[in-house]
Design a protein around this motif. Sequence first.
Motif, PDB file in Angstrom:
ATOM      1  N   TRP A 374       0.815  -1.220   0.000  1.00 48.68           N
ATOM      2  CA  TRP A 374       0.000   0.000   0.000  1.00 48.68           C
ATOM      3  C   TRP A 374       0.844   1.264   0.000  1.00 48.68           C
ATOM      4  O   TRP A 374       0.352   2.362   0.247  1.00 48.68           O
ATOM      5  CB  TRP A 374      -0.953   0.011   1.206  1.00 48.68           C
ATOM      6  CG  TRP A 374      -2.030  -1.020   1.080  1.00 48.68           C
ATOM      7  CD1 TRP A 374      -2.017  -2.276   1.609  1.00 48.68           C
ATOM      8  CD2 TRP A 374      -3.264  -0.890   0.357  1.00 48.68           C
ATOM      9  NE1 TRP A 374      -3.174  -2.946   1.269  1.00 48.68           N
ATOM     10  CE2 TRP A 374      -3.962  -2.114   0.497  1.00 48.68           C
ATOM     11  CE3 TRP A 374      -3.844   0.138  -0.391  1.00 48.68           C
ATOM     12  CZ2 TRP A 374      -5.206  -2.336  -0.088  1.00 48.68           C
ATOM     13  CZ3 TRP A 374      -5.090  -0.081  -0.976  1.00 48.68           C
ATOM     14  CH2 TRP A 374      -5.755  -1.309  -0.828  1.00 48.68           C
ATOM     15  N   LYS A 375       2.128   1.120  -0.258  1.00 46.26           N
ATOM     16  CA  LYS A 375       3.046   2.278  -0.242  1.00 46.26           C
ATOM     17  C   LYS A 375       2.777   3.189  -1.434  1.00 46.26           C
ATOM     18  O   LYS A 375       2.821   2.762  -2.580  1.00 46.26           O
ATOM     19  CB  LYS A 375       4.492   1.760  -0.270  1.00 46.26           C
ATOM     20  CG  LYS A 375       5.543   2.816  -0.480  1.00 46.26           C
ATOM     21  CD  LYS A 375       6.013   3.413   0.822  1.00 46.26           C
ATOM     22  CE  LYS A 375       7.077   4.466   0.559  1.00 46.26           C
ATOM     23  NZ  LYS A 375       7.324   5.344   1.675  1.00 46.26           N
ATOM     24  N   LEU A 376       2.543   4.438  -1.142  1.00 47.98           N
ATOM     25  CA  LEU A 376       2.353   5.451  -2.175  1.00 47.98           C
ATOM     26  C   LEU A 376       3.736   5.962  -2.557  1.00 47.98           C
ATOM     27  O   LEU A 376       4.485   6.402  -1.691  1.00 47.98           O
ATOM     28  CB  LEU A 376       1.518   6.588  -1.587  1.00 47.98           C
ATOM     29  CG  LEU A 376       0.777   7.523  -2.525  1.00 47.98           C
ATOM     30  CD1 LEU A 376      -0.279   6.779  -3.328  1.00 47.98           C
ATOM     31  CD2 LEU A 376       0.122   8.640  -1.718  1.00 47.98           C
ATOM     32  N   PRO A 377       4.109   5.919  -3.851  1.00 50.80           N
ATOM     33  CA  PRO A 377       5.455   6.383  -4.203  1.00 50.80           C
ATOM     34  C   PRO A 377       5.663   7.836  -3.775  1.00 50.80           C
ATOM     35  O   PRO A 377       4.710   8.620  -3.777  1.00 50.80           O
ATOM     36  CB  PRO A 377       5.466   6.282  -5.734  1.00 50.80           C
ATOM     37  CG  PRO A 377       4.341   5.372  -6.089  1.00 50.80           C
ATOM     38  CD  PRO A 377       3.325   5.491  -5.006  1.00 50.80           C
ATOM     39  N   GLU A 378       6.930   8.159  -3.399  1.00 55.10           N
ATOM     40  CA  GLU A 378       7.210   9.503  -2.901  1.00 55.10           C
ATOM     41  C   GLU A 378       6.787  10.564  -3.919  1.00 55.10           C
ATOM     42  O   GLU A 378       7.080  10.461  -5.101  1.00 55.10           O
ATOM     43  CB  GLU A 378       8.710   9.640  -2.592  1.00 55.10           C
ATOM     44  CG  GLU A 378       8.979  10.842  -1.726  1.00 55.10           C
ATOM     45  CD  GLU A 378      10.429  10.912  -1.242  1.00 55.10           C
ATOM     46  OE1 GLU A 378      11.017   9.854  -0.941  1.00 55.10           O
ATOM     47  OE2 GLU A 378      10.955  12.036  -1.177  1.00 55.10           O
ATOM     48  N   GLY A 379       6.075  11.554  -3.436  1.00 54.55           N
ATOM     49  CA  GLY A 379       5.661  12.657  -4.299  1.00 54.55           C
ATOM     50  C   GLY A 379       4.424  12.358  -5.134  1.00 54.55           C
ATOM     51  O   GLY A 379       3.909  13.230  -5.826  1.00 54.55           O
ATOM     52  N   ALA A 380       3.939  11.087  -5.117  1.00 49.84           N
ATOM     53  CA  ALA A 380       2.778  10.734  -5.941  1.00 49.84           C
ATOM     54  C   ALA A 380       1.511  11.329  -5.331  1.00 49.84           C
ATOM     55  O   ALA A 380       1.419  11.535  -4.131  1.00 49.84           O
ATOM     56  CB  ALA A 380       2.646   9.221  -6.023  1.00 49.84           C
ATOM     57  N   ALA A 381       0.541  11.605  -6.229  1.00 50.28           N
ATOM     58  CA  ALA A 381      -0.733  12.144  -5.747  1.00 50.28           C
ATOM     59  C   ALA A 381      -1.511  11.041  -5.036  1.00 50.28           C
ATOM     60  O   ALA A 381      -1.295   9.848  -5.292  1.00 50.28           O
ATOM     61  CB  ALA A 381      -1.527  12.661  -6.928  1.00 50.28           C
ATOM     62  N   SER A 382      -2.404  11.443  -4.142  1.00 53.28           N
ATOM     63  CA  SER A 382      -3.254  10.481  -3.445  1.00 53.28           C
ATOM     64  C   SER A 382      -4.114   9.743  -4.462  1.00 53.28           C
ATOM     65  O   SER A 382      -4.429  10.264  -5.524  1.00 53.28           O
ATOM     66  CB  SER A 382      -4.168  11.217  -2.470  1.00 53.28           C
ATOM     67  OG  SER A 382      -3.400  11.943  -1.546  1.00 53.28           O
ATOM     68  N   ARG A 383      -4.496   8.515  -4.114  1.00 47.69           N
ATOM     69  CA  ARG A 383      -5.397   7.750  -4.976  1.00 47.69           C
ATOM     70  C   ARG A 383      -6.364   6.975  -4.084  1.00 47.69           C
ATOM     71  O   ARG A 383      -6.018   6.599  -2.962  1.00 47.69           O
ATOM     72  CB  ARG A 383      -4.599   6.810  -5.864  1.00 47.69           C
ATOM     73  CG  ARG A 383      -3.681   5.868  -5.093  1.00 47.69           C
ATOM     74  CD  ARG A 383      -3.013   4.869  -5.999  1.00 47.69           C
ATOM     75  NE  ARG A 383      -1.794   5.448  -6.576  1.00 47.69           N
ATOM     76  CZ  ARG A 383      -0.666   4.768  -6.753  1.00 47.69           C
ATOM     77  NH1 ARG A 383      -0.596   3.495  -6.435  1.00 47.69           N
ATOM     78  NH2 ARG A 383       0.399   5.344  -7.258  1.00 47.69           N
ATOM     79  N   GLU A 384      -7.569   6.750  -4.610  1.00 43.69           N
ATOM     80  CA  GLU A 384      -8.597   6.031  -3.848  1.00 43.69           C
ATOM     81  C   GLU A 384      -8.574   6.497  -2.383  1.00 43.69           C
ATOM     82  O   GLU A 384      -8.525   7.675  -2.103  1.00 43.69           O
ATOM     83  CB  GLU A 384      -8.395   4.520  -3.998  1.00 43.69           C
ATOM     84  CG  GLU A 384      -8.493   4.082  -5.460  1.00 43.69           C
ATOM     85  CD  GLU A 384      -7.972   2.687  -5.705  1.00 43.69           C
ATOM     86  OE1 GLU A 384      -7.198   2.163  -4.894  1.00 43.69           O
ATOM     87  OE2 GLU A 384      -8.354   2.105  -6.738  1.00 43.69           O
ATOM     88  N   HIS A 385      -8.585   5.530  -1.442  1.00 37.68           N
ATOM     89  CA  HIS A 385      -8.480   5.926  -0.029  1.00 37.68           C
ATOM     90  C   HIS A 385      -7.000   6.118   0.302  1.00 37.68           C
ATOM     91  O   HIS A 385      -6.198   5.202   0.100  1.00 37.68           O
ATOM     92  CB  HIS A 385      -9.046   4.822   0.876  1.00 37.68           C
ATOM     93  CG  HIS A 385     -10.480   4.502   0.594  1.00 37.68           C
ATOM     94  ND1 HIS A 385     -11.499   5.387   0.838  1.00 37.68           N
ATOM     95  CD2 HIS A 385     -11.070   3.388   0.076  1.00 37.68           C
ATOM     96  CE1 HIS A 385     -12.662   4.836   0.502  1.00 37.68           C
ATOM     97  NE2 HIS A 385     -12.432   3.627   0.032  1.00 37.68           N
ATOM     98  N   THR A 386      -6.650   7.291   0.813  1.00 39.23           N
ATOM     99  CA  THR A 386      -5.239   7.576   1.113  1.00 39.23           C
ATOM    100  C   THR A 386      -5.118   8.319   2.441  1.00 39.23           C
ATOM    101  O   THR A 386      -5.964   9.156   2.754  1.00 39.23           O
ATOM    102  CB  THR A 386      -4.614   8.467   0.000  1.00 39.23           C
ATOM    103  OG1 THR A 386      -4.607   7.742  -1.231  1.00 39.23           O
ATOM    104  CG2 THR A 386      -3.183   8.867   0.335  1.00 39.23           C
TER     105      THR A 386
END
Lengths: 512, 61
Positions: A374-386
């Motif tokens: 569930w790691k969001l890449p650094e700097g990536a925009a939020s997606r779905e539930h974040t």
Amino acid sequence: MIFTKIERDRYIDSLETLSETAILNEQPGIETGYVGMATQVFKEVIEEIGLSTPEIAACTEADYVLVASAESEEAFEKAVETVWAESAPTDDAEKPESYLSSAAAKEAEPRANLCQISVPGEYALEEVKKALNAGMHCCVFSNNVPLEQEREMKELAREKGLLCMGPDCGVANINGAALVLSSINNRGPFGIVGASGTGIQHVAAILHEAGSGVSQTIGTGGNDLKEPVGGITMLMGIDALEADPETKYIILISRKPADSVLKKLLSRIRQMRKPRVVFFMGCDRETIEETGSVWAGNLDDCALRALELIHNDYSLGSLSELKEIAGEAVKGMAPEQKYVRGAYTGGTYLDEGMRAMWEATGGLWSNAPMSPEWKLPEGAASREHTAIDYGEEEYTLGRPHPAIDASIRRPAILKEAADPSVAVIVLDFILTPPGHMDPCGYVVPDILKAQELAKSRGGKLVFIASVLGTTADWQDIRKQEQELRDAGVMVCRTNYRAALLASEIIKLRRDA
Amino acid sequence: MADTSKMLSLFRSELVVVNVGPKSFADVLEKQGYTALQVDWKPAAGGDKQMQEMLQYLGGY
């Protein structure tokens, strides 16, 4: 045009440069400005905001830099003058003496009994050793201290019978004083030892709200219960509170300790004589109850179980209340509004929020996720539930904690609101003496703008918030909560309840 | 068990803090009514770790 002012070998700490940056940006003719010591991080930040110059690139960490894009050199010079005038001490005659070292301060004031240390992590060990050798207890806010160095300072403290709170100790209340980033609390019969600053502050704030209070709260730092450190400070803290006549009840708070440390701790806890509540996140009930302690399942529960010990039936409210509020909240949402976005100022509340929302959401993306997939890449925009932790290094490197610098988290509100699939935004706020004086009022304009934006799309954006602090905090929790309510925010009593309310809304949207 | 005498003595005494770090941390303690002494800390040798170690070795720290 970009203008710079560089002063060689002038050291100014990050809180002061933060305040100077704020003053600089308010001056007429200044588009964007930044002040700081020319560290690598500083250079990266000004590169990012387009203020980099060859002179600054050539600076060393010992150089103080003031840089701005300004409409004219005159405007820049005038702004610099104002920044320096406003940040200079106001009355030299009353300027208190300052000292070159902790030992010199101790010599001048032999009653000095505690040294509060907040220097970059690589210098912490030396400063702690000096303070301990001068006979002072330590509260160490510095972080990024290697575990073997933490062990070394704590072993020295133990040998001398002195407390070493931290490194990375953000919360401790000693003799009524709120150290570092603590809240101001009423005094009372509960002594707390905790490896989580937010955890201590949270439980102490509920005790305060319920009319009770704390004798002492001892922060150990988040790494104390790891194998290489061995729980030295928690064990000493237990000994101290057991022996302290003002402490009638003891509360222990931590994430699950390392196995070997847990074993040692449980054996000490079993011998304790005072009634106690233990919240070790993820530790099963039997293990704790077997030591003769009261088990707590989360931070709210920890405070309520403690209050039961003094026959105080304080309540945080029921789940059915939240279901009812959720039913009203979803009215007027657009069909595509399905998701929750959490913007947290620290890890403890992020974890607690994600756990509480996990089932309803089916999982949350995060920069500090529950599991690696569930790691969001650094700097990536939020997606779905974040849910994002704005206290993580990617946001705070070279800057103060978001509890002090409210501008770190502020952009999140409009960024998340720009996504039409978002139904709920969850926010936490933390009050502390060195913190922003009006953290809730500071973001209200953005909240109002975000709600307008959703309305213009034919939907309705719900904001849910909780404020950690007390009525004794200078920002006053009641005033802060009211500012949010006035802006249409649903204010919950605690972070956990905020996440439960968000879950109820998400369930309704999921089934809609 | 640890010798608790110095910790208990801290709890019984007036709190007097030496602050090594941002001065605002000392200011807010004074505003709460406690005595705080400020140490003007800056990285030795301007933040160069190796230089600091060398100075210490030479006794110049």
